[in-house]
Design an enzyme around this catalytic site. Structure first.
Site, PDB file in Angstrom:
ATOM      1  N   ASN A   1      11.123  -8.427  10.157  1.00  0.00           N
ATOM      2  CA  ASN A   1      11.562  -7.333   9.284  1.00  0.00           C
ATOM      3  C   ASN A   1      13.074  -7.144   9.270  1.00  0.00           C
ATOM      4  O   ASN A   1      13.622  -6.614   8.303  1.00  0.00           O
ATOM      5  CB  ASN A   1      10.827  -6.045   9.647  1.00  0.00           C
ATOM      6  CG  ASN A   1       9.376  -6.086   9.178  1.00  0.00           C
ATOM      7  OD1 ASN A   1       8.994  -6.976   8.424  1.00  0.00           O
ATOM      8  ND2 ASN A   1       8.565  -5.142   9.618  1.00  0.00           N
TER       9      ASN A   1
ATOM     10  N   ARG B   1       4.857  -1.658  17.098  1.00  0.00           N
ATOM     11  CA  ARG B   1       5.842  -1.667  16.004  1.00  0.00           C
ATOM     12  C   ARG B   1       6.975  -2.641  16.329  1.00  0.00           C
ATOM     13  O   ARG B   1       7.552  -3.255  15.441  1.00  0.00           O
ATOM     14  CB  ARG B   1       6.415  -0.259  15.802  1.00  0.00           C
ATOM     15  CG  ARG B   1       5.402   0.754  15.277  1.00  0.00           C
ATOM     16  CD  ARG B   1       6.043   2.124  15.065  1.00  0.00           C
ATOM     17  NE  ARG B   1       5.080   3.079  14.504  1.00  0.00           N
ATOM     18  CZ  ARG B   1       4.351   3.903  15.232  1.00  0.00           C
ATOM     19  NH1 ARG B   1       4.454   3.899  16.548  1.00  0.00           N
ATOM     20  NH2 ARG B   1       3.516   4.750  14.650  1.00  0.00           N
TER      21      ARG B   1
ATOM     22  N   ASP C   1       9.282  -5.828  -5.827  1.00  0.00           N
ATOM     23  CA  ASP C   1       8.624  -6.642  -4.798  1.00  0.00           C
ATOM     24  C   ASP C   1       8.963  -8.103  -5.057  1.00  0.00           C
ATOM     25  O   ASP C   1       9.251  -8.484  -6.197  1.00  0.00           O
ATOM     26  CB  ASP C   1       7.102  -6.449  -4.833  1.00  0.00           C
ATOM     27  CG  ASP C   1       6.443  -6.793  -3.498  1.00  0.00           C
ATOM     28  OD1 ASP C   1       6.111  -5.864  -2.741  1.00  0.00           O
ATOM     29  OD2 ASP C   1       6.277  -7.997  -3.203  1.00  0.00           O
TER      30      ASP C   1
ATOM     31  N   HIS D   1      10.411   6.523  16.790  1.00  0.00           N
ATOM     32  CA  HIS D   1       9.088   6.468  16.153  1.00  0.00           C
ATOM     33  C   HIS D   1       8.311   5.344  16.833  1.00  0.00           C
ATOM     34  O   HIS D   1       8.174   4.252  16.325  1.00  0.00           O
ATOM     35  CB  HIS D   1       9.262   6.172  14.658  1.00  0.00           C
ATOM     36  CG  HIS D   1       7.969   6.144  13.894  1.00  0.00           C
ATOM     37  ND1 HIS D   1       7.069   7.173  13.910  1.00  0.00           N
ATOM     38  CD2 HIS D   1       7.440   5.200  13.069  1.00  0.00           C
ATOM     39  CE1 HIS D   1       6.040   6.861  13.120  1.00  0.00           C
ATOM     40  NE2 HIS D   1       6.245   5.673  12.611  1.00  0.00           N
TER      41      HIS D   1
ATOM     42  N   ASN E   1       8.937  -0.673   9.868  1.00  0.00           N
ATOM     43  CA  ASN E   1       8.932  -0.664  11.340  1.00  0.00           C
ATOM     44  C   ASN E   1       9.533  -1.942  11.926  1.00  0.00           C
ATOM     45  O   ASN E   1       9.549  -2.965  11.258  1.00  0.00           O
ATOM     46  CB  ASN E   1       7.486  -0.508  11.843  1.00  0.00           C
ATOM     47  CG  ASN E   1       7.043   0.950  11.846  1.00  0.00           C
ATOM     48  OD1 ASN E   1       7.792   1.833  12.224  1.00  0.00           O
ATOM     49  ND2 ASN E   1       5.812   1.196  11.417  1.00  0.00           N
TER      50      ASN E   1
ATOM     51  N   ARG F   1       0.973  14.454  11.913  1.00  0.00           N
ATOM     52  CA  ARG F   1      -0.184  14.052  12.728  1.00  0.00           C
ATOM     53  C   ARG F   1      -0.445  15.088  13.821  1.00  0.00           C
ATOM     54  O   ARG F   1      -1.585  15.504  14.037  1.00  0.00           O
ATOM     55  CB  ARG F   1       0.073  12.666  13.334  1.00  0.00           C
ATOM     56  CG  ARG F   1      -0.047  11.553  12.314  1.00  0.00           C
ATOM     57  CD  ARG F   1       0.314  10.180  12.865  1.00  0.00           C
ATOM     58  NE  ARG F   1      -0.008   9.151  11.872  1.00  0.00           N
ATOM     59  CZ  ARG F   1       0.604   7.973  11.792  1.00  0.00           C
ATOM     60  NH1 ARG F   1       1.577   7.664  12.647  1.00  0.00           N
ATOM     61  NH2 ARG F   1       0.243   7.096  10.865  1.00  0.00           N
TER      62      ARG F   1
ATOM     63  N   MET G   1       0.827  -1.213   0.000  1.00  0.00           N
ATOM     64  CA  MET G   1       0.000   0.000   0.000  1.00  0.00           C
ATOM     65  C   MET G   1       0.862   1.264   0.000  1.00  0.00           C
ATOM     66  O   MET G   1       0.583   2.216  -0.720  1.00  0.00           O
ATOM     67  CB  MET G   1      -0.946   0.000   1.206  1.00  0.00           C
ATOM     68  CG  MET G   1      -1.902  -1.186   1.224  1.00  0.00           C
ATOM     69  SD  MET G   1      -2.843  -1.369  -0.309  1.00  0.00           S
ATOM     70  CE  MET G   1      -4.062  -0.086  -0.111  1.00  0.00           C
TER      71      MET G   1
END
Length: 320
Positions: free
Chosen positions: A96, A89, A34, A176, A121, A152, A13
């Site tokens: 990851n 996260r 990808d 973060h 993340n 934000r 996304m």
């Protein structure tokens, strides 16, 4: 003059939104990479077919081989798994980290001159690991966090005061994550600091504290609403702002996760701080004065990031 080349590692996304924004802003030709066959090719073609309507000229290529990113000027990394409701996260660390190892090797081989923006993340630990895995100089590798967190904060403040988002500046430091440090003292509406607006009766300290907490929980709020994924429009817009400042040598003052070398009392770690982003990547790290309470919050945030980096070393000892 050859167009800039922008490589997007991960075509989910955020990756798709990044490609569309890069096209709309005519930042250059885009390679979507990808591991899922067909996904980057399909998204690339779909966006390319929107270009006659939106009036932009750019080439979009989908690829499943890192060789396609060769010579990229900017690489934006979104590969990895996103959060699901109830996850922090930090829960994504093990999965990851392995992705960052593969991505780092691909960048090292094919795009060693690139400016790299990491979005994956847990951000501060992933960008730290990615810089080590890729071997790129630290000033050419940043994490996209502070621009998003500040956006934000700015949006919530504009809602509270019923003013344009353009007249609100906001400052968020640190990692973060849940320990990020939104700084009211350095945040303003048309140059008027937030503490002064409290004195002027525009808002209360209590309301401000709630907005600060909502900023910390901003990502989780969206994860909870979507249920099947995490935010992608605002993170993509934030990363594009950083990429544009680099490609156009704008020298924007932007909060990103940058490697510190003694600033704020931190060494060899990536933490969110205000920086100047220009053609040389991170051209300057801006060190602002923190009061005792702000410094304590910042140190707590740094400790949380340090813990994640230690956990990374436990999984991948080569990061030491």
């Amino acid at each position: 003059m050859a167009r800039n080349k922008i490589a997007l590692i991960g075509s989910g996304m955020i990756g798709g939104t990044l490609a569309h924004l890069a096209g709309l802003k005519e930042l250059g030709d885009v390679v979507l990479f990808d591991i899922a066959e067909g996904t980057p090719q399909g998204k690339g073609l779909d966006i390319a077919e929107s270009s006659p309507v939106d009036g932009f000229d750019a080439k979009f290529t989908g690829a499943n081989d890192y060789a396609a990113i060769e010579g990229a000027d900017v690489v934006i990394v979104t590969a990895g798994v996103p959060r699901k409701p109830g996850m922090s996260r930090d829960d994504l660390l093990g999965i990851n980290l392995k992705v960052m190892e593969q991505v780092g090797a691909g960048i090292k081989k094919y795009a060693p001159e690139a400016f790299v923006i990491c979005i994956t993340n847990p951000l501060d630990a992933m960008v730290w690991a990615l810089q080590k895995f890729s071997g790129l100089p630290a000033h050419k590798v940043v994490g996209m966090a502070g621009v998003l967190d500040s956006a934000r904060f700015r949006y919530f403040l504009s809602e509270e005061f019923n003013v344009s988002v353009e007249d609100v500046t906001a400052f968020v430091l640190g990692g973060h994550g849940d320990s990020m440090v939104p700084l009211a003292r350095y945040s303003t509406v048309a140059g008027i600091p937030l503490p002064d607006l409290v004195k002027m009766g525009w808002t209360s300290r209590d309301k401000l504290d709630k907005i600060i907490q909502r900023t910390r929980d901003g990502g989780a709020e969206i994860v909870g609403l979507l249920k099947t994924g995490s935010a992608f429009y605002a993170p993509a817009a934030s990363a594009i702002q950083v990429a544009e400042s680099y490609l156009k040598d704008k020298k924007r003052v932007l909060p990103v996760a940058a490697q510190l070398s003694g600033q704020y009392g931190v060494k060899d770690m990536y933490v969110g701080v205000p920086t100047v982003i220009g053609a040389n990547g991170v051209e300057r790290i801006i060190e602002i004065d923190l009061d005792k309470d702000e410094k304590a919050q910042f140190d707590k945030s740094v400790a949380s990031v340090a813990g994640l980096c230690e956990a990374c070393i436990g999984i991948a000892p080569s990061l030491k």
